[in-house]
Design a protein around this motif. Structure first.
Motif, short mmCIF file in Angstrom:
data_model
loop_
_atom_site.label_atom_id
_atom_site.label_comp_id
_atom_site.label_asym_id
_atom_site.label_seq_id
_atom_site.Cartn_x
_atom_site.Cartn_y
_atom_site.Cartn_z
N VAL A 41 -15.50 -14.42 -20.08
CA VAL A 41 -14.64 -14.92 -21.15
C VAL A 41 -13.20 -14.44 -20.97
CG1 VAL A 41 -14.24 -14.96 -23.65
CG2 VAL A 41 -16.58 -15.04 -22.77
N HIS A 42 -12.96 -13.13 -21.12
CA HIS A 42 -11.60 -12.61 -21.18
C HIS A 42 -10.85 -12.64 -19.85
CE1 HIS A 42 -11.52 -11.46 -25.37
NE2 HIS A 42 -12.75 -11.01 -25.22
N THR A 45 -14.59 -16.73 -15.96
CA THR A 45 -15.47 -17.71 -16.60
C THR A 45 -16.86 -17.57 -15.97
OG1 THR A 45 -15.02 -19.42 -14.94
CG2 THR A 45 -13.54 -19.34 -16.87
N LYS A 138 -9.62 -16.24 -20.82
CA LYS A 138 -8.78 -16.55 -21.98
C LYS A 138 -7.74 -15.47 -22.29
CE LYS A 138 -11.30 -14.90 -26.03
NZ LYS A 138 -11.92 -15.26 -27.28
N SER A 139 -7.97 -14.24 -21.81
CA SER A 139 -6.99 -13.17 -22.03
C SER A 139 -6.02 -13.00 -20.87
CB SER A 139 -7.72 -11.84 -22.30
OG SER A 139 -8.45 -11.91 -23.50
#
Length: 176
Positions: A41-42, A45, A138-139
């Motif tokens: 996520v951060h 992927t 996403k970060s």
């Protein structure tokens, strides 16, 4: 407990993201910082995972302890769970830590779950470099996370020769 403590060992050291009364370097016994978590996520992927730090069993870890006021604890805990528990790769634990001031406190720490599919274990540095280079979540870019953490450890005079090597390699590959 009148106030609560949170122990940061990765990005929480340089980007806690929550209100705190006090921050102080601290030592945790029984766990060590390791780039042992596939980030879905951060910083990557599922299709192109990155790597992020986890607290793994054994050793010691220098990090940053944050004191959180009782009235802010519910909001802080909600924030931390949203940030750290996106895929449930960490388990919440309470551990005693030693603050640099000499005080011993109990702090919330996030330990890696060895049974989780995102647990990467101890990977050779060359493999870490291969995974981190080019991963984005996403970060932000995974190399940025590793380089920032290495820089913060340097500022705190925490030696991690493997991380220093990895950050140096990433800096030579990743151009701003």
């Amino acid at each position: 407990m009148s106030d609560f403590w949170v122990f940061g060992y990765g990005s929480l050291m340089w980007n806690p993201g929550f209100d705190h009364l006090h921050a102080e370097p601290a030592l945790l016994h029984g766990a060590h910082r390791s780039l042992c978590v596939y980030s879905w996520v951060h910083r990557g992927t599922e299709a192109r995972p990155g790597l992020v730090f986890g607290l793994d069993n054994g050793g010691t870890c220098r990090g940053m302890a944050y004191q959180v006021a009782t009235e802010n604890w519910p909001t802080t805990l909600e924030y931390l769970r949203a940030r750290e528990q996106t895929t449930m790769v960490y388990k919440e634990h309470w551990h005693n830590i030693s603050l640099d001031s000499g005080q011993k406190v109990e702090a919330l720490v996030y330990m890696v779950d060895h049974g989780h599919p995102q647990y990467a274990g101890a990977l050779p540095l060359e493999k870490q470099l291969e995974i981190v280079n080019g991963a984005v979540g996403k970060s932000g870019p995974n190399p940025e996370y590793v380089i920032n953490t290495a820089a913060h450890l340097d500022e705190m005079q925490i030696t991690d020769t493997g991380l220093t090597w990895l950050a140096g390699q990433l800096k030579s590959i990743v151009k701003p």
